[in-house]
Scaffold this motif. Structure first.
Motif, PDB file in Angstrom:
ATOM      1  N   MET A  83       0.850  -1.178   0.000  1.00 44.31           N
ATOM      2  CA  MET A  83       0.000   0.000   0.000  1.00 44.31           C
ATOM      3  C   MET A  83       0.893   1.237   0.000  1.00 44.31           C
ATOM      4  SD  MET A  83      -2.744   1.273   2.906  1.00 44.31           S
ATOM      5  CE  MET A  83      -3.504  -0.309   2.958  1.00 44.31           C
ATOM      6  N   ILE A  84       0.610   2.124  -0.910  1.00 43.11           N
ATOM      7  CA  ILE A  84       1.332   3.396  -0.981  1.00 43.11           C
ATOM      8  C   ILE A  84       0.471   4.459  -0.305  1.00 43.11           C
ATOM      9  CG2 ILE A  84       2.242   5.176  -2.503  1.00 43.11           C
ATOM     10  CD1 ILE A  84       2.752   2.928  -4.557  1.00 43.11           C
ATOM     11  N   ILE A  85       1.060   5.149   0.667  1.00 45.97           N
ATOM     12  CA  ILE A  85       0.367   6.221   1.389  1.00 45.97           C
ATOM     13  C   ILE A  85       0.719   7.545   0.719  1.00 45.97           C
ATOM     14  CG2 ILE A  85       0.044   7.360   3.613  1.00 45.97           C
ATOM     15  CD1 ILE A  85      -0.836   4.444   3.636  1.00 45.97           C
ATOM     16  N   LYS A  86      -0.325   8.302   0.364  1.00 38.51           N
ATOM     17  CA  LYS A  86      -0.105   9.597  -0.287  1.00 38.51           C
ATOM     18  C   LYS A  86      -0.738  10.707   0.541  1.00 38.51           C
ATOM     19  CE  LYS A  86      -0.091   7.779  -4.978  1.00 38.51           C
ATOM     20  NZ  LYS A  86      -0.694   7.885  -6.306  1.00 38.51           N
ATOM     21  N   GLU A  87      -0.039  11.837   0.606  1.00 37.59           N
ATOM     22  CA  GLU A  87      -0.599  12.996   1.293  1.00 37.59           C
ATOM     23  C   GLU A  87      -1.764  13.544   0.473  1.00 37.59           C
ATOM     24  OE1 GLU A  87       1.971  16.028   2.780  1.00 37.59           O
ATOM     25  OE2 GLU A  87       3.501  14.569   3.356  1.00 37.59           O
ATOM     26  N   TYR A 107      -4.469   2.852  -0.355  1.00 40.35           N
ATOM     27  CA  TYR A 107      -5.442   1.817  -0.679  1.00 40.35           C
ATOM     28  C   TYR A 107      -4.754   0.614  -1.289  1.00 40.35           C
ATOM     29  CZ  TYR A 107      -9.584  -0.395  -2.727  1.00 40.35           C
ATOM     30  OH  TYR A 107     -10.585  -1.281  -3.059  1.00 40.35           O
ATOM     31  N   ASP A 108      -5.132  -0.564  -0.817  1.00 37.62           N
ATOM     32  CA  ASP A 108      -4.672  -1.827  -1.373  1.00 37.62           C
ATOM     33  C   ASP A 108      -5.867  -2.469  -2.055  1.00 37.62           C
ATOM     34  OD1 ASP A 108      -4.117  -4.597  -1.752  1.00 37.62           O
ATOM     35  OD2 ASP A 108      -2.611  -4.528  -0.171  1.00 37.62           O
ATOM     36  N   MET A 125      -8.129   0.221   3.098  1.00 35.35           N
ATOM     37  CA  MET A 125      -7.740   1.618   2.971  1.00 35.35           C
ATOM     38  C   MET A 125      -7.263   2.130   4.328  1.00 35.35           C
ATOM     39  SD  MET A 125      -9.969   4.923   1.805  1.00 35.35           S
ATOM     40  CE  MET A 125     -11.113   4.701   3.142  1.00 35.35           C
ATOM     41  N   ARG A 126      -6.182   2.881   4.296  1.00 29.29           N
ATOM     42  CA  ARG A 126      -5.688   3.531   5.512  1.00 29.29           C
ATOM     43  C   ARG A 126      -5.945   5.024   5.388  1.00 29.29           C
ATOM     44  NH1 ARG A 126      -0.336   2.928   9.001  1.00 29.29           N
ATOM     45  NH2 ARG A 126      -0.372   4.981   9.980  1.00 29.29           N
ATOM     46  N   ILE A 127      -6.412   5.608   6.489  1.00 33.87           N
ATOM     47  CA  ILE A 127      -6.633   7.047   6.556  1.00 33.87           C
ATOM     48  C   ILE A 127      -5.866   7.578   7.764  1.00 33.87           C
ATOM     49  CG2 ILE A 127      -8.334   8.877   7.001  1.00 33.87           C
ATOM     50  CD1 ILE A 127      -8.852   7.870   4.323  1.00 33.87           C
ATOM     51  N   ASP A 128      -5.049   8.605   7.551  1.00 26.54           N
ATOM     52  CA  ASP A 128      -4.318   9.272   8.629  1.00 26.54           C
ATOM     53  C   ASP A 128      -4.876  10.692   8.748  1.00 26.54           C
ATOM     54  OD1 ASP A 128      -2.446   7.081   8.966  1.00 26.54           O
ATOM     55  OD2 ASP A 128      -1.547   7.747   7.082  1.00 26.54           O
ATOM     56  N   PHE A 129      -5.309  11.018   9.939  1.00 32.41           N
ATOM     57  CA  PHE A 129      -5.893  12.335  10.174  1.00 32.41           C
ATOM     58  C   PHE A 129      -4.840  13.314  10.691  1.00 32.41           C
ATOM     59  CE2 PHE A 129      -9.498   9.543  10.133  1.00 32.41           C
ATOM     60  CZ  PHE A 129     -10.457  10.288   9.482  1.00 32.41           C
ATOM     61  N   ASN A 130      -5.074  14.593  10.474  1.00 31.28           N
ATOM     62  CA  ASN A 130      -4.162  15.631  10.939  1.00 31.28           C
ATOM     63  C   ASN A 130      -4.023  15.613  12.464  1.00 31.28           C
ATOM     64  OD1 ASN A 130      -3.547  16.650   8.384  1.00 31.28           O
ATOM     65  ND2 ASN A 130      -5.368  17.917   8.367  1.00 31.28           N
ATOM     66  N   ILE A 170     -13.205   4.263  -3.863  1.00 26.02           N
ATOM     67  CA  ILE A 170     -11.968   5.010  -4.106  1.00 26.02           C
ATOM     68  C   ILE A 170     -12.079   5.833  -5.384  1.00 26.02           C
ATOM     69  CG2 ILE A 170      -9.475   4.776  -4.500  1.00 26.02           C
ATOM     70  CD1 ILE A 170     -10.474   3.939  -1.650  1.00 26.02           C
ATOM     71  N   ASP A 171     -12.613   5.228  -6.431  1.00 19.73           N
ATOM     72  CA  ASP A 171     -12.692   5.887  -7.736  1.00 19.73           C
ATOM     73  C   ASP A 171     -13.555   7.147  -7.735  1.00 19.73           C
ATOM     74  OD1 ASP A 171     -11.046   3.915  -8.722  1.00 19.73           O
ATOM     75  OD2 ASP A 171     -12.677   2.778  -9.659  1.00 19.73           O
TER      76      ASP A 171
END
Length: 71
Positions: free
Chosen positions: A1-5, A16-17, A23-28, A43-44
């Motif tokens: 999984m590639i994490i993008k800002e 997203y894999d 799906m991973r979500i990182d919050f501020n 996702i789309d």
């Protein structure tokens, strides 16, 4: 999984894999979640929303078929 800002008031980054439908979500705020059973169509459709936060609230957070775990 590639994490993008991402550019969002509340969400720092996501990844997203497609094979595993995770799906991973990182919050501020520093909190992160793994979301399971996320279909590719969820996702789309993200680019059709005015904000990533609006997309997340409507398509992920309130989706009863998606299981969420806090990391």
């Amino acid at each position: 999984m590639i994490i993008k800002e991402v550019k969002s008031k509340n969400i720092k980054s996501s990844g997203y894999d497609a094979e595993k439908k995770i799906m991973r979500i990182d919050f501020n705020s520093g909190v992160s979640y793994m979301n399971f059973n996320v279909d590719q169509n969820v996702i789309d459709c993200r680019s059709s929303y005015d904000s990533v936060n609006s997309w997340f609230l409507e398509k992920v957070k309130n989706n009863t078929s998606i299981r969420c775990e806090r990391l």
